[in-house]
Design a protein around this motif. Sequence first.
Motif, PDB file in Angstrom:
ATOM      1  N   LEU A 166       1.013  -1.062   0.022  1.00  0.00           N
ATOM      2  CA  LEU A 166       0.209   0.527   0.114  1.00  0.00           C
ATOM      3  C   LEU A 166       0.604   1.462   0.022  1.00  0.00           C
ATOM      4  CD1 LEU A 166      -2.415   0.917   0.234  1.00  0.00           C
ATOM      5  CD2 LEU A 166      -2.774   0.886   3.140  1.00  0.00           C
ATOM      6  N   VAL A 167       1.746   1.129   1.018  1.00  0.00           N
ATOM      7  CA  VAL A 167       2.957   2.732   0.812  1.00  0.00           C
ATOM      8  C   VAL A 167       3.565   2.875  -0.856  1.00  0.00           C
ATOM      9  CG1 VAL A 167       4.437   3.304   1.734  1.00  0.00           C
ATOM     10  CG2 VAL A 167       2.690   2.062   3.236  1.00  0.00           C
ATOM     11  N   GLY A 168       3.818   1.139  -1.081  1.00  0.00           N
ATOM     12  CA  GLY A 168       4.374   1.104  -2.208  1.00  0.00           C
ATOM     13  C   GLY A 168       4.236   2.326  -3.463  1.00  0.00           C
ATOM     14  N   SER A 169       2.271   1.459  -3.339  1.00  0.00           N
ATOM     15  CA  SER A 169       1.462   2.293  -4.281  1.00  0.00           C
ATOM     16  C   SER A 169       1.792   3.593  -4.157  1.00  0.00           C
ATOM     17  CB  SER A 169      -0.180   1.689  -4.243  1.00  0.00           C
ATOM     18  OG  SER A 169       0.375  -0.038  -4.335  1.00  0.00           O
ATOM     19  N   LEU A 170       1.212   3.980  -3.203  1.00  0.00           N
ATOM     20  CA  LEU A 170       0.981   5.725  -2.485  1.00  0.00           C
ATOM     21  C   LEU A 170       2.300   6.357  -3.223  1.00  0.00           C
ATOM     22  CD1 LEU A 170      -0.998   5.135   0.303  1.00  0.00           C
ATOM     23  CD2 LEU A 170      -2.051   5.725  -1.610  1.00  0.00           C
ATOM     24  N   LEU A 171       3.668   6.017  -2.582  1.00  0.00           N
ATOM     25  CA  LEU A 171       4.763   6.746  -3.067  1.00  0.00           C
ATOM     26  C   LEU A 171       4.709   6.708  -5.044  1.00  0.00           C
ATOM     27  CD1 LEU A 171       7.325   5.064  -0.477  1.00  0.00           C
ATOM     28  CD2 LEU A 171       6.237   7.639  -0.422  1.00  0.00           C
ATOM     29  N   GLU A 172       4.702   5.554  -5.583  1.00  0.00           N
ATOM     30  CA  GLU A 172       4.640   5.690  -6.171  1.00  0.00           C
ATOM     31  C   GLU A 172       3.527   6.284  -7.181  1.00  0.00           C
ATOM     32  OE1 GLU A 172       3.846   2.117  -8.555  1.00  0.00           O
ATOM     33  OE2 GLU A 172       5.825   1.262  -8.717  1.00  0.00           O
ATOM     34  N   GLY A 173       2.321   6.425  -6.429  1.00  0.00           N
ATOM     35  CA  GLY A 173       1.583   7.725  -6.495  1.00  0.00           C
ATOM     36  C   GLY A 173       2.306   8.891  -6.709  1.00  0.00           C
ATOM     37  N   GLY A 174       2.986   9.384  -5.851  1.00  0.00           N
ATOM     38  CA  GLY A 174       3.740  10.997  -5.003  1.00  0.00           C
ATOM     39  C   GLY A 174       4.990  10.990  -6.513  1.00  0.00           C
TER      40      GLY A 174
END
Lengths: 290, 215
Positions: free
Chosen positions: B107-115
Amino acid sequence: LSQLSSWLQNGPLITDGAWGTQLQNLGLELGQMPDTWNLSHPDRVESVAAAYVEAGSQVILTNTFRSNAITLSEAGLLAQLEDLNRTGVEISKRAAGGRALVFASIGPTGKMLMTGEVRADEVEEAFAAQASALAAAGADALLLETMSDVEEARIALTAALRTGLPVIVSFAFDSGKNKDRTMMGATPEMAARAMEEAGASAVGANCGAGIERFLPVCQRLKAACSLPVWIKANAGLPELQGGAVTYSTSAGFFASHAPALLESGASFLGGCCGTSPDFIRALAAQRSAS
Amino acid sequence: MPDLQKLYDAVLDGDQKTSVAVTQEALAAQIDPLELITKYMVPAMDEVGRRFECEDYFVPELLLSARAMKGCLELLRLLLAAQGSQPVARVAIGTVKGDLHDIGKNLVGSLLEGGGFEVFDLGADVAPEKFIQAIRDKGVTLVALSALLTVTMPSMRTTIDALKQAGVRDQVKIMVGGAPVTQQFADEIGADGYSDNASAAVALARRLSALEVAS
């Protein structure tokens, strides 16, 4: 009378406490999948189950939480799916010796459907294989526990119901200000209604927070559906003291919450992470006193 | 001229189809990609984070918004690279040794990519050596460690100690998170930052990366 109601005829049943922490006390190493001990150390697994029966558990679970096809194939253990689940049930049945019912534990896949890392049909197959192995080995009922995604729970339930056994579905309400949401945002009402509609025999809450948080969740589950409610609470929140993990809640404090939970409609009561046979002994004493 | 407010709304609503369509229109209208990111997408993700903190949004909403944002960023990536823009930072993320749980980490990985971060996902049950290797080989400046179990939290300390031993600790900022982790624990083991949820982790990663650039 359904199978489950006949078991509950004489009132609520005391279930068991944590297995993982007990197995660690017996030498299970970090990162080692507890379920593998069903094959490598069946005697130690049986001693945990027996300690709960001895303490007064009327329902015990099985050491099969992670033995679904998806989790096992990630660990390279898919070939042992049938053996791990079968021996898990056999061990608990031996320990129960007819004095306790054996409900077989099925945990979530640990994968998220909505990110597309697993497909619905893979999830269904993964649970169907585990459920049928557990049923064939003679489990009295199946327990889907620590669920957070209603959709995954529904798929697992559908697969598990094909065994013909009663199926209980329990969610981890560990998110939100009041710890009354699952990680995926489901409320007790959403979970209870969806599971009743999909054919569950009981719904519940396990893990998540300390027992003091479970009363409102128990009341809401009860109010939202007509099913019996299953409650297995943690021994409070874990704390780290000098590198060791401890749980702040004592067996006495834990058991002091039992009357209110039973009053609000819990039909099954036991402990999750951090609880031990002492907690179950205290629960059983509390129940016979009331 | 496309209505860029729609981009903000689409990211906020987790509507990838619309957010990508508006981005395409905006690019056709020669609007600066950086403006799309800083004026519309990042504020939308900030609002997503705020709603998550207020518990209007839960994990599914976070994921959908991150996916919408990622879809737009993929369109913009080539253009940004041509402009000479770099990713915010390169992050190595993993669940520490002994812990097989990867939902929080994913989840954090996906959000970081989104960021806008470039994310190297090292997986679950990750040995300290793999983090060290990522720092040496991938130009990683941020390391994100996850643990779901109280019993695997000590592996975070072991990992940080191993980074020190290998002499790469000072090349990176280290952030930690996961259900049982606390700020106090993060301080104890010498991490640079802690966040108690996936959304706040992105803000933390930005803050730590800014420090990294400044130092």
